[in-house]
Design an enzyme around this catalytic site. Structure first.
Site, PDB file in Angstrom:
ATOM      1  N   GLU A   1     120.612 -34.169 109.194  1.00 20.07           N
ATOM      2  CA  GLU A   1     121.766 -33.795 108.372  1.00 20.07           C
ATOM      3  C   GLU A   1     121.316 -33.019 107.140  1.00 20.07           C
ATOM      4  OE1 GLU A   1     121.308 -35.402 105.371  1.00 20.07           O
ATOM      5  OE2 GLU A   1     119.718 -36.530 106.347  1.00 20.07           O
TER       6      GLU A   1
ATOM      7  N   GLU B   1     117.187 -34.424 107.063  1.00 16.77           N
ATOM      8  CA  GLU B   1     117.012 -33.285 107.982  1.00 16.77           C
ATOM      9  C   GLU B   1     116.669 -33.723 109.411  1.00 16.77           C
ATOM     10  OE1 GLU B   1     114.066 -30.527 106.565  1.00 16.77           O
ATOM     11  OE2 GLU B   1     114.958 -30.375 104.569  1.00 16.77           O
TER      12      GLU B   1
END
Length: 357
Positions: free
Chosen positions: A170, A313
């Site tokens: 994310e 991430e």
């Protein structure tokens, strides 16, 4: 909504017996044995079949947050878009790890401030960032349902291309605030125990995060038994699609390698919506974010790694892939005592062997 079937454990004893009969002491490969058993429960139709990891795919979901304008991060919302461009340019940590380890990486715009016309960005926009959830609901329930549907189709497309292992990352300035709010709403834990430092905020910003999330929960009074309502009240567009993607993977019987704090919040939402999801989750690491340990405890999860990371991430999940590959390879390739012509001297019951060793 999502008919997630529980694991078929009919082969569990046979899979465990195959693991125990490899040329090693009982339990000597530790958590790799647990991984092999879980992957076998998910994948195998008969114990002699090989395990496999095919086309492992990392989907990174990005979205912006209205709460970010209230000063809950050291970075402005524009950094979300800048980082998405960094992803597609190949310059972020997640790009480095995916290239090194063999992940296919795809980036999804769930609702950053402005759309990007870029061939490497998958557009699944639910809006131009959420509303400030300390003042109004972050989104409507219809947007949550739309996000679930979009994520489901995206996951199905990866599986149709031959993928049988998914991980999710994310990006979104302000998303640790949304995740902490969701966590507090679903677990009932004090907000101060759910909030972390995110991008590395100081004490004043940390206190502001706690206060604004507390205000939001008092304003919306979300029902902990209604995850869709919680996501609508205080969630993020990327967290919604993370939740939908986890549900879709489990529905298809595919394991998910769970990343850090924010992805684990989405996993909690998914498990609350469909308890069978829990069987398909493999937890990659324990983040440095304060609330992550409590989240893992709530999900009865034992992470594979603890590296002091708090990047997001999907970076922690990416790094755990070699451990899954090691579990697959020892199950497929390691000789049994009979095959190797080695005497099996370990005759003690499995539990006793674990206590002794």
């Amino acid at each position: 909504m999502y008919p997630v079937a529980p694991l078929n454990r009919a082969l569990s004893s046979a899979i465990q017996a195959r693991i125990d009969n490899k040329t090693k002491p009982l339990g000597a490969l530790g958590d790799l044995e647990t991984l092999a058993l879980r992957l076998g429960q998910i994948q195998l139709q008969q114990v002699s079949d090989p395990l496999a990891i095919c086309h492992p795919t990392m989907l990174v979901f990005a979205g912006d947050h209205g709460i970010a304008n209230a000063g809950v991060s050291i970075a402005p919302s524009e950094v979300t878009t800048q980082m998405v461009l960094n992803f597609v340019a190949g310059g972020a940590a997640i790009n480095v790890f995916c290239r090194q380890l063999g992940w296919q990486l795809k980036v999804v715009d769930c609702g950053i401030l402005a759309p990007l016309d870029h061939p490497q960005v998958i557009s699944q926009r639910l809006g131009a960032g959420t509303r400030p959830f300390h003042q109004v609901p972050a989104m409507g329930r219809a947007q949550v349902e739309q996000g679930f549907a979009l994520a489901r189709e995206l996951v199905r497309a990866q599986l149709a291309d031959g993928c049988n292992l998914l991980a999710f990352g994310e990006m979104g300035i302000g998303n640790t605030s949304a995740a902490a709010a969701i966590m507090a709403a679903l677990t009932g834990l004090p907000v101060a125990e759910c909030v972390g430092r995110g991008t590395g905020v100081d004490d004043a910003i940390f206190a502001r995060k706690v206060a604004l999330i507390s205000e939001a929960l008092a304003l919306h009074q979300p029902d902990r038994h209604d995850p869709v309502g919680v996501l609508a009240a205080v969630g993020g567009f990327e967290i919604v699609q993370l939740t939908g993607a986890i549900l879709a993977a489990a529905e298809a019987g595919v394991p998910v390698l769970v990343d850090g704090f924010i992805v684990t919040v989405a996993a909690l939402c998914a498990v609350r919506l469909a308890p069978g999801v829990r069987d398909y989750l493999i937890f990659a690491h324990q983040s440095q974010e304060q609330g992550h340990r409590l989240l893992l405890e709530a999900l009865d999860a034992r992470p594979l790694l603890q590296l002091g990371m708090r990047l997001g991430e999907g970076s922690g999940a990416a790094l755990a892939l070699p451990l899954l590959e090691a579990a697959v390879n020892f199950y497929n390739q390691m000789a049994s005592f009979a095959e190797a012509g080695v005497d099996n001297v370990v005759e003690t019951p499995r539990d006793a062997a674990r206590v002794d060793g």
